[in-house]
Design a protein around this motif. Structure first.
Motif, short mmCIF file in Angstrom:
data_model
loop_
_atom_site.label_atom_id
_atom_site.label_comp_id
_atom_site.label_asym_id
_atom_site.label_seq_id
_atom_site.Cartn_x
_atom_site.Cartn_y
_atom_site.Cartn_z
N LEU A 12 0.83 -1.21 0.00
CA LEU A 12 0.00 0.00 0.00
C LEU A 12 0.87 1.26 0.00
O LEU A 12 0.57 2.23 -0.71
N LEU A 13 1.94 1.24 0.77
CA LEU A 13 2.83 2.40 0.79
C LEU A 13 3.53 2.61 -0.55
O LEU A 13 3.72 3.75 -0.99
N GLY A 16 0.96 4.18 -2.77
CA GLY A 16 0.75 5.55 -2.34
C GLY A 16 1.86 6.48 -2.78
O GLY A 16 1.63 7.61 -3.22
N ASN A 17 3.09 6.01 -2.68
CA ASN A 17 4.23 6.84 -3.08
C ASN A 17 4.27 7.06 -4.59
O ASN A 17 4.65 8.14 -5.06
N ILE A 19 1.64 7.25 -6.50
CA ILE A 19 0.59 8.24 -6.75
C ILE A 19 1.04 9.64 -6.34
O ILE A 19 0.78 10.64 -7.03
N ALA A 20 1.74 9.73 -5.21
CA ALA A 20 2.19 11.03 -4.70
C ALA A 20 3.14 11.73 -5.67
O ALA A 20 3.22 12.96 -5.68
N ASN A 161 3.81 11.18 9.92
CA ASN A 161 3.51 9.75 9.87
C ASN A 161 3.62 9.10 11.26
O ASN A 161 2.80 8.27 11.62
N ILE A 216 -4.73 10.86 -1.51
CA ILE A 216 -4.71 9.40 -1.62
C ILE A 216 -3.49 8.85 -0.87
O ILE A 216 -3.60 7.89 -0.09
N TYR A 217 -2.34 9.48 -1.08
CA TYR A 217 -1.14 9.06 -0.37
C TYR A 217 -1.29 9.21 1.14
O TYR A 217 -0.97 8.30 1.92
N ILE A 220 -3.53 6.59 2.68
CA ILE A 220 -2.84 5.31 2.82
C ILE A 220 -1.91 5.33 4.03
O ILE A 220 -1.83 4.36 4.79
N CYS A 221 -1.23 6.47 4.24
CA CYS A 221 -0.33 6.58 5.39
C CYS A 221 -1.10 6.45 6.70
O CYS A 221 -0.65 5.76 7.62
N GLU A 237 8.65 3.60 1.82
CA GLU A 237 8.49 4.96 1.33
C GLU A 237 9.50 5.27 0.21
O GLU A 237 9.27 6.14 -0.62
#
Length: 293
Positions: A12-13, A16-17, A19-20, A161, A216-217, A220-221, A237
């Motif tokens: 998931l991370l 997310g990264n 996407i970020a 975080n 979104i990121y 997820i965090c 990350e």
């Protein structure tokens, strides 16, 4: 709260990264003379507008519990957003992201100090290799104000975080993100007013796109760092650096040099090794539990 394994949390991370990176890319398209504080205020305003409908139909009981932690995280988030605009406008996308990914290394001592998390030799080793990779990418002799701004972003990411664990568990992801942005809006508006630039609403579209990706990121965090110790998954990350390299090449014609390639190898390969170690540890634990039963 759903139970999340270390492996799923790391996946998931990674997503997310990736996407970020597109949030960062949109920020990089801004002109050099953009009103930074105004743009950051637009980002927070659009975040509230996006999140509000999701929160209106959520359970509101205890919505403001732990408000002091929301206020602290909200202003750390605001600080990071400001320095992120400064760093991305002055540096190649991949280079800025490489510095941002010092955050997992910074999270380890923060998690140890705040939550007494035990650091494994594997997570420490991977973090050290990752930080060496960051130094190879940045080249310490070339550190300037933009690099310092990027390091401040990394520190704010790490603090945010880690502090997620202080947020009341009954609040869902949308509520946490809404409060994070709402509490920082007065300060953001005050900074935009102090900046004294004419209001340029054309930047709102870029702000909306950037906000959508970063929400979104951030969501997820909130999800994974609530469920899993930061020291076990923080290295995931680093994965967004590959996305930053790809987007930098395709969107901004930023061809990576040899130091970026070597530094990325120092970051990514230890991450893959850590995932393999964690998977093996999980298999052995299951086998041990089965033998006991």
């Amino acid at each position: 709260m759903p139970k999340i394994s270390v492996g799923i949390a790391m996946i998931l991370l990674i997503v997310g990264n990736m996407i970020a990176v597109f949030s960062d890319a949109l920020i990089k398209t801004l002109s050099d003379d953009v009103a930074v504080f105004q743009f950051v205020f637009f980002r927070q305003l659009t975040a509230v507008l996006i999140l509000l409908p999701f929160c209106l139909f959520s359970q509101q009981q205890g919505f403001f519990h732990g408000l002091k932690w929301h206020v602290l995280r909200g202003h750390i988030w605001l600080c990071g957003a400001i320095f992120m605009v400064i760093a991305l406008n002055a540096m190649p996308l991949a280079t800025a992201n490489a510095i941002f990914y010092a955050a997992p290394l910074l999270m380890l001592p923060l998690a140890m100090m705040l939550f007494q998390e035990k650091l494994t030799r594997h997570s420490i080793l991977v973090a050290v290799f990752g930080f060496i990779g960051v130094l190879i990418v940045v080249k310490p002799t070339q550190i300037n104000w933009a690099a310092i701004a990027a390091l401040i972003v990394a520190l704010t990411m790490a603090a945010n975080n880690v502090l997620i664990r202080k947020i009341p568990k009954h609040l869902n992801v949308f509520q946490v993100l809404l409060l994070t942005n709402v509490v920082g809006m007065p300060a953001a508006f005050a900074l935009a007013w102090w900046e004294g630039q004419p209001w340029d609403w054309s930047a709102m579209l870029t702000a909306t796109g950037s906000t959508t990706f970063i929400l979104i990121y951030a969501g997820i965090c909130v999800l994974v760092y609530r469920a899993v110790d930061a020291s076990k998954i923080a290295s995931a990350e680093y994965s967004g650096l590959l996305g930053a390299v790809a987007v930098g090449i395709l969107w901004f014609d930023e061809v990576p040099d040899l130091s970026l390639v070597i530094g990325t190898a120092f970051i990514i390969f230890p991450l893959m090794w850590l995932a393999k170690v964690e998977a093996k540890k999980k298999r052995l634990l299951k086998q041990f539990d089965a033998e006991l039963s």
